[in-house]
Design an enzyme around this catalytic site. Structure first.
Site, short mmCIF file in Angstrom:
data_model
loop_
_atom_site.label_atom_id
_atom_site.label_comp_id
_atom_site.label_asym_id
_atom_site.label_seq_id
_atom_site.Cartn_x
_atom_site.Cartn_y
_atom_site.Cartn_z
N THR A 76 1.26 4.77 -1.92
CA THR A 76 1.05 4.57 -3.34
C THR A 76 -0.06 3.47 -3.50
O THR A 76 -0.35 3.30 -4.81
CB THR A 76 2.44 3.95 -4.02
N ASP A 104 2.55 2.65 9.04
CA ASP A 104 3.84 2.74 8.23
C ASP A 104 4.79 1.66 8.57
O ASP A 104 5.03 1.59 9.89
CB ASP A 104 4.38 4.20 8.33
N ILE A 105 5.57 1.22 7.75
CA ILE A 105 6.53 0.15 8.10
C ILE A 105 7.99 0.91 8.71
O ILE A 105 8.89 0.06 9.20
CB ILE A 105 6.88 -1.07 7.01
N SER A 151 9.72 2.33 -8.85
CA SER A 151 9.96 3.19 -9.70
C SER A 151 11.37 3.55 -9.61
O SER A 151 12.02 4.39 -8.74
CB SER A 151 9.02 4.72 -9.51
N TYR A 197 16.80 2.52 -6.08
CA TYR A 197 15.89 1.57 -6.05
C TYR A 197 16.36 0.36 -5.96
O TYR A 197 16.04 -0.62 -5.16
CB TYR A 197 14.71 1.88 -7.26
N ASP A 244 17.42 3.04 -16.71
CA ASP A 244 16.71 1.84 -17.59
C ASP A 244 17.75 0.80 -17.84
O ASP A 244 18.69 1.11 -18.41
CB ASP A 244 15.78 2.30 -18.56
P1 NAD Z 1 2.52 -0.43 -5.32
O1 NAD Z 1 2.85 0.76 -5.09
O2 NAD Z 1 1.29 -0.85 -6.05
O3 NAD Z 1 2.20 -1.25 -3.89
C1 NAD Z 1 3.30 -1.09 -2.85
C2 NAD Z 1 2.15 -0.79 -1.46
O4 NAD Z 1 3.28 -0.66 -0.36
C3 NAD Z 1 1.58 0.60 -1.60
O5 NAD Z 1 0.16 0.06 -1.29
C4 NAD Z 1 2.06 1.45 -0.67
O6 NAD Z 1 0.98 2.23 -0.06
C5 NAD Z 1 2.72 0.68 0.07
N1 NAD Z 1 3.98 1.13 1.13
C6 NAD Z 1 4.83 1.83 0.40
N2 NAD Z 1 5.63 2.14 1.58
C7 NAD Z 1 4.99 1.74 2.65
C8 NAD Z 1 5.35 2.20 4.07
N3 NAD Z 1 6.35 2.72 4.47
N4 NAD Z 1 4.50 1.54 4.96
C9 NAD Z 1 3.41 0.77 4.63
N5 NAD Z 1 3.03 0.72 3.32
C10 NAD Z 1 3.89 1.08 2.32
O7 NAD Z 1 3.62 -1.41 -6.04
P2 NAD Z 1 3.68 -2.93 -6.63
O8 NAD Z 1 3.90 -2.97 -8.10
O9 NAD Z 1 2.51 -3.67 -5.94
O10 NAD Z 1 5.01 -3.44 -5.74
C11 NAD Z 1 4.97 -4.43 -4.67
C12 NAD Z 1 6.24 -4.81 -4.39
O11 NAD Z 1 6.84 -5.55 -5.66
C13 NAD Z 1 7.35 -3.62 -4.14
O12 NAD Z 1 8.20 -4.15 -3.11
C14 NAD Z 1 7.85 -3.57 -5.46
O13 NAD Z 1 9.13 -2.90 -5.28
C15 NAD Z 1 8.14 -4.93 -5.79
N6 NAD Z 1 8.23 -5.11 -7.40
C16 NAD Z 1 7.20 -4.60 -8.32
C17 NAD Z 1 7.32 -4.70 -9.56
C18 NAD Z 1 6.34 -4.61 -10.42
O14 NAD Z 1 6.59 -4.70 -11.72
N7 NAD Z 1 5.24 -4.10 -10.25
C19 NAD Z 1 8.59 -5.39 -10.15
C20 NAD Z 1 9.49 -5.82 -8.98
C21 NAD Z 1 9.33 -6.01 -7.89
#
Ligand code: NAD
Length: 328
Positions: A46, A67-68, A92, A155, A286
Site C-alpha cells: 500500500t 515482506d515482514i 482500513s 483490524y 466505525d
Molecule cells: P500506509 O498504508 O500508508 O503505510 C503502511 C506501509 O506498510 C505501506 O507502505 C505498506 O506497503 C507497508 N506494508 C504493509 N504490509 C507490509 C508487509 N507485509 N511487509 C512490508 N511492508 C508492508 O498506512 P499509514 O497510514 O502510514 O499507517 C502506518 C501505521 O500506522 C500502520 O500500522 C497503521 O495501522 C497505523 N495507523 C495509522 C493511522 C492513520 O490514521 N493513518 C491510525 C492508526 C494507526
C-alpha cells in the site's frame, strides 16, 4: 523542521518498516534530515516509491523491498539496528472486515516476526504503530489507556494482539517496546485514492476535482485528527524513552475533536470552494466519536502537540496542491 533537539548517540541506526507508506515515509524523512542512517523496509503493498524518492539518493538512506511476513527478511533488516520504528501493517477497518484472514497474516504474523527478529538482534527500542481502534465500542470520552471496550473489527483485533505480544516481548525477552495508539493521522503523502482512503485526503481530492464529497452516516461522527509531524515526533521521542515504561501503550493524538461535517467545511473554506456533500449509509465497524486523553504520553516522554490541526491542514493542502500541480 521543529523537531526538538533529541539526544541520539552518534551513528545511531534506525529501521522503519512500512517506510514507503504515509506515516513511515514522514518518519524516514525526519531521520534523514537529522543526519542519521535509516533503512526502510516495505513490500509496497500500500506504499509507494514516490513517497521516498526525494531522499532515495541520500547516503544515509537505504530501501529494502521486502515482506515482514518473511522472518528471514526481518532478521536481516534488523541486523546492527538500534531503533526499530514498526509502521508496516494494513490499515482500513472496512477492508479488514472483507478479508480478515489476510489481516491476521499480515498485521499479526508480520509484527511477531519483527518482534522476534528485533529481540534476536538486540535492538535497543521497538516503537510500533497501534491504533485508536483498540478502544472498540467504549463510549466514554476522552479515551484513556486501560479503558477499552469490545472490538469492532479484525483490524482492531490485530492491533490489540500486537500490543499483547509487544508487552510479552518486554516482559519475557527484555525488548523495550512502546505502543503508540495513533488517532486519525493526516498530512503530506497520505494516499487520497481508492475506496479505503482516509477522509481528509478524500475530501480534498473530491473538492479539488469538482466531485461531490461523500459522507458515510450523518457526518456528526467525530475524530481526533492528528497532524503527521506530531506522530513523527512521538516516534522519535519514544526511541529515547525509559525502560521502566517498556511494554506499555500511549495515545498519540491532538487531544481535540472535529466532526466530519466540520472537517469538510474547514477544507472547503480553506480551498474557497462550496460544500455540498452527499450522505450515504454509515459503515459497519466505525466508532461514533473518538478523542484521546494524551496526558500519559505528555507525562512520560514530554509529548507535545507542536503542530495544531489548522497548521497541519494548511501545510497538507499546500503540499497536495503542489504535488498535483492543480491550476487553481
Ligand atoms: P500506509 O498504508 O500508508 O503505510 C503502511 C506501509 O506498510 C505501506 O507502505 C505498506 O506497503 C507497508 N506494508 C504493509 N504490509 C507490509 C508487509 N507485509 N511487509 C512490508 N511492508 C508492508 O498506512 P499509514 O497510514 O502510514 O499507517 C502506518 C501505521 O500506522 C500502520 O500500522 C497503521 O495501522 C497505523 N495507523 C495509522 C493511522 C492513520 O490514521 N493513518 C491510525 C492508526 C494507526
Amino acid at each position: 523542521m521543529r523537531f526538538p533537539n533529541l539526544n541520539f548517540p552518534q551513528k545511531s541506526r534506525f529501521l522503519v518498516t512500512g517506510g514507503a507508506g504515509f506515516i513511515g515515509s514522514n518518519i524516514c524523512e525526519a531521520i534523514v534530515q537529522m543526519g542519521f542512517e535509516v533503512k526502510c523496509l516495505d513490500d509496497l503493498s500500500t506504499g509507494f516509491i514516490k513517497n521516498i524518492e526525494d531522499f532515495m539518493g541520500n547516503e544515509n538512506f537505504s530501501f529494502i523491498e521486502g515482506d515482514i511476513k518473511d522472518y528471514s527478511t526481518c532478521l536481516k533488516a534488523t541486523e546492527n539496528i538500534d531503533y526499530v520504528l514498526h509502521q508496516a501493517a494494513w490499515g482500513s477497518v472496512p477492508r479488514s472486515i472483507e478479508i480478515p484472514v489476510f489481516y491476521e497474516q499480515n498485521n499479526v504474523m508480520g509484527t511477531l516476526n519483527m518482534l522476534e527478529a528485533s529481540s534476536k538482534n538486540k535492538v535497543k527500542k521497538f516503537v510500533y504503530a497501534s491504533s485508536s481502534s483498540v478502544y472498540g465500542d467504549i463510549e466514554s470520552l476522552p479515551k484513556v489507556e486501560g479503558q477499552e471496550g469490545s472490538l469492532l473489527s479484525p483490524y482492531a483485533l490485530t492491533k490489540r494482539v500486537n500490543e499483547e505480544y509487544s508487552k510479552l516481548y518486554s516482559k519475557l525477552y527484555e525488548l523495550d517496546t512502546y505502543g503508540l495508539r495513533y488517532f486519525n493521522v493526516f498530512g503530506e503523502k497520505q494516499n487520497p485514492e481508492g475506496p479505503y482512503a482516509a477522509v481528509i485526503p478524500k475530501f480534498t481530492k473530491q473538492l479539488i476535482n469538482g466531485e461531490t464529497p461523500i459522507i458515510f452516516g450523518d457526518g456528526d461522527q467525530s475524530r481526533d485528527f492528528t497532524y503527521v509531524k506530531n506522530v513523527v515526533e512521538a516516534n522519535l521521542k519514544f526511541c529515547l524513552a525509559s525502560p521502566s515504561i517498556a511494554g506499555e501503550v500511549f495515545n498519540i493524538a491532538a487531544g481535540g475533536r472535529y466532526t466530519l461535517n466540520e472537517i469538510l467545511k474547514i477544507i472547503a473554506d480553506m480551498l474557497n470552494m462550496p460544500t455540498l456533500p452527499q450522505y450515504q449509509n454509515a459503515r459497519v465497524g466505525d466508532i461514533r466519536h473518538s478523542n484521546a486523553d494524551i496526558s500519559k504520553a505528555k507525562k512520560y516522554i514530554n509529548y507535545s502537540v507542536e503542530w495544531t490541526f489548522e497548521e497541519g491542514l494548511k501545510s497538507y493542502l499546500d503540499w497536495y496542491i503542489n504535488s498535483i500541480k492543480v491550476d487553481m
